[in-house]
Scaffold this motif. Structure first.
Motif, short mmCIF file in Angstrom:
data_model
loop_
_atom_site.label_atom_id
_atom_site.label_comp_id
_atom_site.label_asym_id
_atom_site.label_seq_id
_atom_site.Cartn_x
_atom_site.Cartn_y
_atom_site.Cartn_z
N LYS A 91 -4.34 -5.10 6.36
CA LYS A 91 -4.70 -4.21 5.26
C LYS A 91 -5.78 -3.23 5.71
O LYS A 91 -5.69 -2.00 5.46
N SER A 92 -6.79 -3.72 6.41
CA SER A 92 -7.88 -2.85 6.88
C SER A 92 -7.37 -1.81 7.86
O SER A 92 -7.77 -0.63 7.82
N ILE A 114 0.88 -1.18 0.00
CA ILE A 114 0.00 0.00 0.00
C ILE A 114 0.91 1.22 0.00
O ILE A 114 1.72 1.41 0.91
N THR A 115 0.76 2.09 -1.04
CA THR A 115 1.64 3.24 -1.19
C THR A 115 0.84 4.54 -1.05
O THR A 115 -0.22 4.70 -1.67
N SER A 116 1.35 5.46 -0.22
CA SER A 116 0.70 6.75 -0.02
C SER A 116 1.77 7.78 0.26
O SER A 116 2.59 7.61 1.17
N LYS A 117 1.79 8.88 -0.59
CA LYS A 117 2.77 9.94 -0.43
C LYS A 117 4.19 9.39 -0.42
O LYS A 117 5.00 9.69 0.47
N LYS A 118 4.46 8.57 -1.36
CA LYS A 118 5.78 7.98 -1.56
C LYS A 118 6.25 7.07 -0.40
O LYS A 118 7.41 6.75 -0.28
N LYS A 119 5.30 6.70 0.46
CA LYS A 119 5.63 5.78 1.55
C LYS A 119 4.89 4.47 1.32
O LYS A 119 3.71 4.49 0.94
N THR A 120 5.58 3.39 1.54
CA THR A 120 4.99 2.08 1.27
C THR A 120 4.75 1.34 2.59
O THR A 120 5.62 1.29 3.48
N ILE A 175 -4.31 -0.52 8.05
CA ILE A 175 -3.51 0.50 7.34
C ILE A 175 -4.42 1.45 6.60
O ILE A 175 -4.23 2.69 6.64
N LEU A 176 -5.42 0.89 5.91
CA LEU A 176 -6.32 1.74 5.14
C LEU A 176 -7.11 2.69 6.04
O LEU A 176 -7.39 3.84 5.66
N SER A 177 -7.44 2.24 7.24
CA SER A 177 -8.18 3.12 8.15
C SER A 177 -7.31 4.30 8.60
O SER A 177 -7.81 5.42 8.81
N LYS A 178 -6.00 4.07 8.70
CA LYS A 178 -5.09 5.14 9.08
C LYS A 178 -4.87 6.11 7.92
O LYS A 178 -4.52 7.28 8.14
N LEU A 179 -5.07 5.64 6.68
CA LEU A 179 -4.85 6.48 5.50
C LEU A 179 -6.15 7.11 5.01
O LEU A 179 -6.19 7.67 3.91
N GLU A 180 -7.18 7.05 5.80
CA GLU A 180 -8.48 7.56 5.37
C GLU A 180 -8.38 9.06 5.05
O GLU A 180 -7.81 9.84 5.82
N GLY A 181 -8.85 9.42 3.89
CA GLY A 181 -8.77 10.81 3.42
C GLY A 181 -7.53 11.08 2.61
O GLY A 181 -7.40 12.16 2.02
N GLN A 182 -6.59 10.15 2.57
CA GLN A 182 -5.38 10.32 1.79
C GLN A 182 -5.47 9.47 0.52
O GLN A 182 -6.17 8.48 0.47
N LYS A 183 -4.74 9.92 -0.48
CA LYS A 183 -4.67 9.13 -1.70
C LYS A 183 -3.68 7.98 -1.49
O LYS A 183 -2.61 8.17 -0.90
N TYR A 184 -4.04 6.83 -1.95
CA TYR A 184 -3.15 5.67 -1.84
C TYR A 184 -3.41 4.73 -3.00
O TYR A 184 -4.44 4.80 -3.67
N SER A 185 -2.45 3.90 -3.25
CA SER A 185 -2.62 2.83 -4.23
C SER A 185 -2.35 1.51 -3.52
O SER A 185 -1.53 1.43 -2.60
N ILE A 186 -3.06 0.48 -3.93
CA ILE A 186 -2.92 -0.83 -3.30
C ILE A 186 -2.79 -1.91 -4.37
O ILE A 186 -3.47 -1.86 -5.39
N GLN A 187 -1.88 -2.80 -4.15
CA GLN A 187 -1.73 -3.91 -5.10
C GLN A 187 -1.25 -5.16 -4.35
O GLN A 187 -0.63 -5.07 -3.30
N ARG A 188 -1.62 -6.29 -4.93
CA ARG A 188 -1.11 -7.54 -4.37
C ARG A 188 0.41 -7.54 -4.47
O ARG A 188 0.99 -7.07 -5.45
N SER A 189 1.04 -8.03 -3.45
CA SER A 189 2.50 -8.04 -3.43
C SER A 189 3.05 -8.85 -4.59
O SER A 189 2.47 -9.84 -5.01
N LYS A 190 4.17 -8.40 -5.12
CA LYS A 190 4.81 -9.11 -6.21
C LYS A 190 5.44 -10.40 -5.71
O LYS A 190 5.65 -10.60 -4.52
N GLY A 191 5.75 -11.28 -6.63
CA GLY A 191 6.50 -12.47 -6.27
C GLY A 191 7.89 -12.09 -5.82
O GLY A 191 8.38 -10.99 -6.12
N LEU A 192 8.53 -13.00 -5.09
CA LEU A 192 9.85 -12.69 -4.54
C LEU A 192 10.84 -12.29 -5.62
O LEU A 192 11.68 -11.42 -5.43
N GLY A 193 10.75 -12.95 -6.77
CA GLY A 193 11.70 -12.70 -7.84
C GLY A 193 11.55 -11.32 -8.46
O GLY A 193 12.46 -10.84 -9.14
#
Length: 659
Positions: free
Chosen positions: A575-576, A560-566, A578-596
């Protein structure tokens, strides 16, 4: 330096009680607890001989808190009065004279046709080695009483008129701690000894009384009405795949042409079982721990008879070698019970006999009876011989596996013996080193760049790992992936198989790591690989799990990325939060990438940095429960697995990689 004087005055002879008290191991085989146990059995054996001759059907043994022992029988009572022939009292001969007794007449056991004790040593030797011994004999309308201390009689024999309801002998004594280094005979020894004696003396009841507090006793009874047949059914819990077969006979013969003839009475009970196997030999009621003649006869006869049947019925494969006794022994449950009027024991402890006539007679009888049994019981014969072939082929496969594993796991992990793509660390201290088991080359690259090379090593899995729960050992050790993992671990393997006992080479001291960390992607494939690796460790080196060396590296599920912080969420709840703490802020969320796909710094932060990573220690609180879980997920229990998925699958539906 002056030499010690050695002349005609240097020779000394031990006399009286000193012959035993100073050298108990000569008579009892040991001056420790084993010797003390044997001294108890010497007294018990005299009572057993009486019962076997038909005099008394109950023997009572009492174990006291002060380590004294009492044996009471209801036999004829030891003759202890004056002996005109020997011009001595019989009590002197029995309790104070080595090599004296009632079992020497005509080389046939005297008044005992088949006797456990023939040498006339037991009662005297036990008396000599006791702190005290009290003897009470009821016979001939009298009560005879004797008291001994440290091998010496005190005040002769007391003889009084007595109207006894039964005859018999009661002996109470205390082994002397000045003779034996330990006199606290364990309760389990009494139980095991009396159980064995009840087995081979059918119809005789053995009562054990154990003093647990002053004048309070617990009581145990041992009785086998049908002797060795009932015993075998008890051992197998009646799960044998052939019925218990009983045979008996009597023979007469001699060990050498110039030696006297003697009688032999023998019986055998046997069956075949896939879950349990044992062979036990008894002679004149003594358990032959090392067998000797009966064991040699059984080995010869069973291999011969089964081999002949296999050849006659064309059951061997072309060019297949002959069976060995171990192939028979793997499924054989046999108990022999024999008696002879003359017996050659290897020593006074009676753990083996070496009579040539007994061996030859038993071999001939068993060969003959097995041939008849196979003819009359064709279905059982086929079952037995087929199972012996299965055992033989399993043994041969195991031997090939043993050689294969020894070759593959042997040697040091050095440059000349390198595991492909294994990346070691610099530290040589096993207390600091940790190894990551990762999936594939891409994960290897990311972990290699993101690790601390001082103490973190990496081994990638090449291809799908074998399900070790279901596979045979030979297939497991043909897997390069598994062999490489074992070589990297360095501690060998733990084998749980009757054919592969000598293959187990596990030594925890040789483990090269403080932590073994399984690191896979947070997806269905990653979970499956993780489970397969855990299964391998559980099957081949379960001690690593039990001792807490195995860990799972928990990979983040979401980024979860918001204001250049991940931020990293390792589950839905996080996840819930973190999102509650970012309420009102713009963020992007994605499933984590594979280790590789992770950058090295991201890999270090989330998975490898001891300060920020999350490791789950694999610590099964119940090994059986762990085994059941592995079997449910990866074993043959298909119905159970379907039921588990039906009941719990909805919890993981979001993780499923389906579209």
């Amino acid at each position: 330096m002056c030499a010690k004087k050695y002349d005609n005055e240097s020779i000394r002879a031990l006399k009286g009680a000193a012959r035993v008290r100073k050298r108990p191991a000569v008579i009892f085989g040991s001056d420790g607890i084993d010797g003390c146990e044997h001294s108890m059995f010497e007294i018990l054996s005299n009572s057993i001989d009486e019962a076997r001759e038909g005099f008394g059907d109950t023997i009572i043994i009492t174990r006291f808190l002060d380590n004294s022992i009492e044996v009471e029988d209801f036999g004829r009572g030891i003759p202890v009065d004056y002996n005109e022939h020997e011009k001595k009292y019989n009590w002197e001969l029995v309790f104070c004279e080595l090599y004296a007794g009632g079992k020497y007449k005509n080389n046939t056991g005297g008044d005992y046709e088949y006797s456990l004790g023939l040498n006339g040593l037991g009662a005297c030797a036990t008396q000599y080695s006791s702190e005290y011994m009290d003897v009470e004999v009821l016979r001939d309308g009298y009560k005879y009483e004797l008291h001994f201390e440290a091998g010496e009689n005190i005040d002769g024999m007391k003889k009084t008129k007595f109207r006894h309801r039964h005859t018999g002998t009661t002996i109470r004594w205390k082994p002397d701690i000045k003779v034996f280094t330990d006199i606290d005979i364990p309760l389990d020894f009494y139980k095991e000894t009396l159980r064995r004696q009840a087995v081979v003396n059918s119809g005789v009841k053995f009562v054990l009384k154990n003093e647990i507090s002053k004048e309070e006793f617990e009581e145990f009874e041992f009785l086998y009405e049908n002797g060795i047949v009932d015993y075998i059914k008890e051992l197998t819990e009646e799960k044998e795949f052939t019925g218990v077969h009983y045979i008996e006979t009597e023979r007469s013969g001699r060990d050498r042409e110039d030696l006297p003839e003697y009688k032999l009475k023998m019986s055998f009970a046997f069956c075949f079982d896939n879950e349990f196997s044992t062979t036990e030999y008894y002679h004149n009621s003594s358990f032959l721990e090392y067998g000797g003649s009966p064991d040699k006869a059984v080995r010869n006869a069973f291999v011969y008879a089964i081999d002949q049947y296999l050849k006659a019925n064309n059951k061997y494969n072309k060019s297949e070698g002959k069976i060995q006794y171990s192939d028979v022994q793997d499924s054989l449950v046999l108990v022999s019970n024999s008696y002879s009027t003359m017996t050659s024991y290897e020593n006074q402890t009676k753990k083996a006999i070496n009579n040539k006539f007994i061996q030859d007679a038993m071999t001939e009888f068993l060969r003959e009876q097995l041939a008849i049994y196979f003819i009359e019981n064709k279905m059982d014969a086929d079952k037995i011989c087929n199972q012996v072939l299965v055992n033989k082929r399993s043994r041969e496969t195991a031997e090939k596996t043993r050689i294969n594993v020894k070759k593959k796991l042997g040697g040091n992990l050095d440059v000349a013996n390198r595991v492909k793509k294994f990346v070691d660390c610099r530290s040589k201290d096993p207390e600091k080193r940790e190894v990551y088991i990762v999936e594939g080359d891409s994960a290897l690259g990311a972990c290699k760049l993101g690790r601390d090379s001082e103490f973190q090593a990496i081994i990638p899995l090449r291809g799908k790992i074998l399900n070790c729960l279901k596979a045979e050992y030979d297939r497991i050790f043909n897997s390069d992936v598994i062999v490489d993992l074992l070589r990297v671990l360095g501690c060998g393997v733990e084998i749980k198989s009757k054919h592969n006992k000598d293959l187990s080479s596990f030594d925890l001291n040789n483990l090269r790591w403080n932590k073994v960390i399984i690191c896979t992607d947070a997806d269905v494939d990653g979970y499956q690989i993780r489970t397969l690796v855990l299964t391998m460790i559980y099957r081949l080196v379960p001690t690593l799990i039990e001792k807490g060396f195995v860990y799972i590296a928990e990979s983040p599920l979401y980024e979860i990325t918001s204001k250049k912080k991940t931020y990293f969420a390792y589950n839905e709840q996080e996840k819930s939060e973190i999102l509650s703490k970012l309420e009102g802020q713009k963020y992007s969320i994605q499933r984590s990438k594979g280790l590789g796909e992770n950058q090295p710094d991201m890999m270090w932060l989330t998975t490898m940095n001891p300060e920020t990573r999350r490791l789950i220690k694999v610590t099964p609180c119940d090994v059986i429960k762990t085994q059941e879980t592995f079997d449910l997920l990866l074993g043959d229990n298909l119905a159970g697995r379907k039921e588990h998925i039906a009941e719990n699958g909805h919890q993981y539906i979001e993780m499923a990689d389906v579209s």
